[in-house]
Scaffold this motif. Structure first.
Motif, PDB file in Angstrom:
ATOM      1  N   GLY A 255       0.809  -1.212   0.000  1.00 23.52           N
ATOM      2  CA  GLY A 255       0.000   0.000   0.000  1.00 23.52           C
ATOM      3  C   GLY A 255       0.845   1.266   0.000  1.00 23.52           C
ATOM      4  N   ASP A 256       2.029   1.229   0.635  1.00 20.49           N
ATOM      5  CA  ASP A 256       2.919   2.392   0.613  1.00 20.49           C
ATOM      6  C   ASP A 256       3.363   2.698  -0.812  1.00 20.49           C
ATOM      7  N   LEU A 257       3.704   1.671  -1.558  1.00 16.24           N
ATOM      8  CA  LEU A 257       4.117   1.848  -2.949  1.00 16.24           C
ATOM      9  C   LEU A 257       2.971   2.444  -3.767  1.00 16.24           C
ATOM     10  N   LEU A 258       1.788   1.867  -3.616  1.00 14.73           N
ATOM     11  CA  LEU A 258       0.633   2.359  -4.359  1.00 14.73           C
ATOM     12  C   LEU A 258       0.312   3.801  -3.992  1.00 14.73           C
ATOM     13  N   ASN A 259       0.341   4.112  -2.707  1.00 17.49           N
ATOM     14  CA  ASN A 259       0.036   5.476  -2.269  1.00 17.49           C
ATOM     15  C   ASN A 259       1.041   6.482  -2.814  1.00 17.49           C
ATOM     16  N   THR A 260       2.295   6.087  -2.895  1.00 16.85           N
ATOM     17  CA  THR A 260       3.319   6.986  -3.421  1.00 16.85           C
ATOM     18  C   THR A 260       2.988   7.407  -4.843  1.00 16.85           C
ATOM     19  N   PHE A 261       2.595   6.467  -5.680  1.00 19.65           N
ATOM     20  CA  PHE A 261       2.333   6.776  -7.083  1.00 19.65           C
ATOM     21  C   PHE A 261       0.917   7.268  -7.328  1.00 19.65           C
ATOM     22  N   LEU A 262      -0.043   6.711  -6.646  1.00 19.73           N
ATOM     23  CA  LEU A 262      -1.427   7.106  -6.890  1.00 19.73           C
ATOM     24  C   LEU A 262      -1.726   8.472  -6.297  1.00 19.73           C
ATOM     25  N   HIS A 263      -1.146   8.784  -5.175  1.00 21.48           N
ATOM     26  CA  HIS A 263      -1.374  10.089  -4.545  1.00 21.48           C
ATOM     27  C   HIS A 263      -0.859  11.211  -5.430  1.00 21.48           C
ATOM     28  N   ARG A 264       0.294  11.063  -6.022  1.00 21.56           N
ATOM     29  CA  ARG A 264       0.874  12.101  -6.888  1.00 21.56           C
ATOM     30  C   ARG A 264      -0.058  12.430  -8.037  1.00 21.56           C
ATOM     31  N   GLU A 265      -0.759  11.429  -8.552  1.00 21.00           N
ATOM     32  CA  GLU A 265      -1.656  11.650  -9.677  1.00 21.00           C
ATOM     33  C   GLU A 265      -2.894  12.422  -9.269  1.00 21.00           C
ATOM     34  N   ASP A 266      -3.244  12.377  -7.990  1.00 18.00           N
ATOM     35  CA  ASP A 266      -4.439  13.057  -7.513  1.00 18.00           C
ATOM     36  C   ASP A 266      -4.182  14.521  -7.167  1.00 18.00           C
ATOM     37  N   VAL A 267      -2.911  14.916  -7.042  1.00 19.74           N
ATOM     38  CA  VAL A 267      -2.569  16.273  -6.640  1.00 19.74           C
ATOM     39  C   VAL A 267      -2.623  17.190  -7.859  1.00 19.74           C
ATOM     40  N   PRO A 268      -3.378  18.291  -7.802  1.00 21.80           N
ATOM     41  CA  PRO A 268      -3.407  19.227  -8.926  1.00 21.80           C
ATOM     42  C   PRO A 268      -2.004  19.759  -9.230  1.00 21.80           C
ATOM     43  N   GLN A 269      -1.733  20.086 -10.472  1.00 19.46           N
ATOM     44  CA  GLN A 269      -0.406  20.524 -10.904  1.00 19.46           C
ATOM     45  C   GLN A 269       0.121  21.698 -10.091  1.00 19.46           C
ATOM     46  N   GLU A 270      -0.718  22.666  -9.737  1.00 17.83           N
ATOM     47  CA  GLU A 270      -0.225  23.821  -9.009  1.00 17.83           C
ATOM     48  C   GLU A 270       0.275  23.468  -7.617  1.00 17.83           C
ATOM     49  N   GLU A 271      -0.181  22.336  -7.062  1.00 17.91           N
ATOM     50  CA  GLU A 271       0.270  21.930  -5.727  1.00 17.91           C
ATOM     51  C   GLU A 271       1.565  21.143  -5.779  1.00 17.91           C
ATOM     52  N   THR A 272       1.983  20.657  -6.937  1.00 19.46           N
ATOM     53  CA  THR A 272       3.198  19.858  -7.020  1.00 19.46           C
ATOM     54  C   THR A 272       4.431  20.718  -7.175  1.00 19.46           C
ATOM     55  N   GLY A 273       4.254  22.020  -7.393  1.00 18.90           N
ATOM     56  CA  GLY A 273       5.382  22.909  -7.546  1.00 18.90           C
ATOM     57  C   GLY A 273       5.946  22.922  -8.951  1.00 18.90           C
ATOM     58  N   ARG A 274       5.212  22.336  -9.912  1.00 19.71           N
ATOM     59  CA  ARG A 274       5.684  22.303 -11.305  1.00 19.71           C
ATOM     60  C   ARG A 274       5.016  23.368 -12.109  1.00 19.71           C
TER      61      ARG A 274
END
Length: 108
Positions: free
Chosen positions: A89-108
């Motif tokens: 679940g840690d692995l899944l959360n690492t990748f799946l959570h990033r996809e749920d974050v809007p672009q402006e919140e990722t700092g990109r």
């Protein structure tokens, strides 16, 4: 005609097992044909990986009409001894959570 990558250019960080698991976590009712297309491997390879994941207890397949639904046991430990203190679940959360974050919140 594409040129095959040299040895140093062809490796990636994640295995195909991890990629299949991530695809099925994103869409538990995905067809294995579609998973294969997304990952860039054969449908037969995906079938073998799903069989491995089921045998190890990471996945459960349930028939729903004419489709399969895959459930992931997120509490099982990762397989390599160096990561065995982390659940899948840690692995899944690492990748799946990033996809749920809007672009402006990722700092990109």
């Amino acid at each position: 005609m594409s040129v095959p990558p040299t040895r140093g250019e062809s490796w990636t960080f994640l295995t195909n097992h991890a990629r299949v698991l991530l695809c099925l976590a994103r869409d538990p009712e995905a067809r294995l044909r579609d998973v294969a297309s997304l990952i860039g491997i054969t449908e037969r390879s995906v079938q073998l990986i799903v069989a491995d994941l089921e045998k190890a207890g990471y996945l459960t397949r349930t028939r729903v009409g004419r489709r399969n639904r895959y459930t992931i046991d997120t509490g099982l430990a990762l397989r390599h001894p160096n990561e065995a203190d982390h659940p899948v679940g840690d692995l899944l959360n690492t990748f799946l959570h990033r996809e749920d974050v809007p672009q402006e919140e990722t700092g990109r």
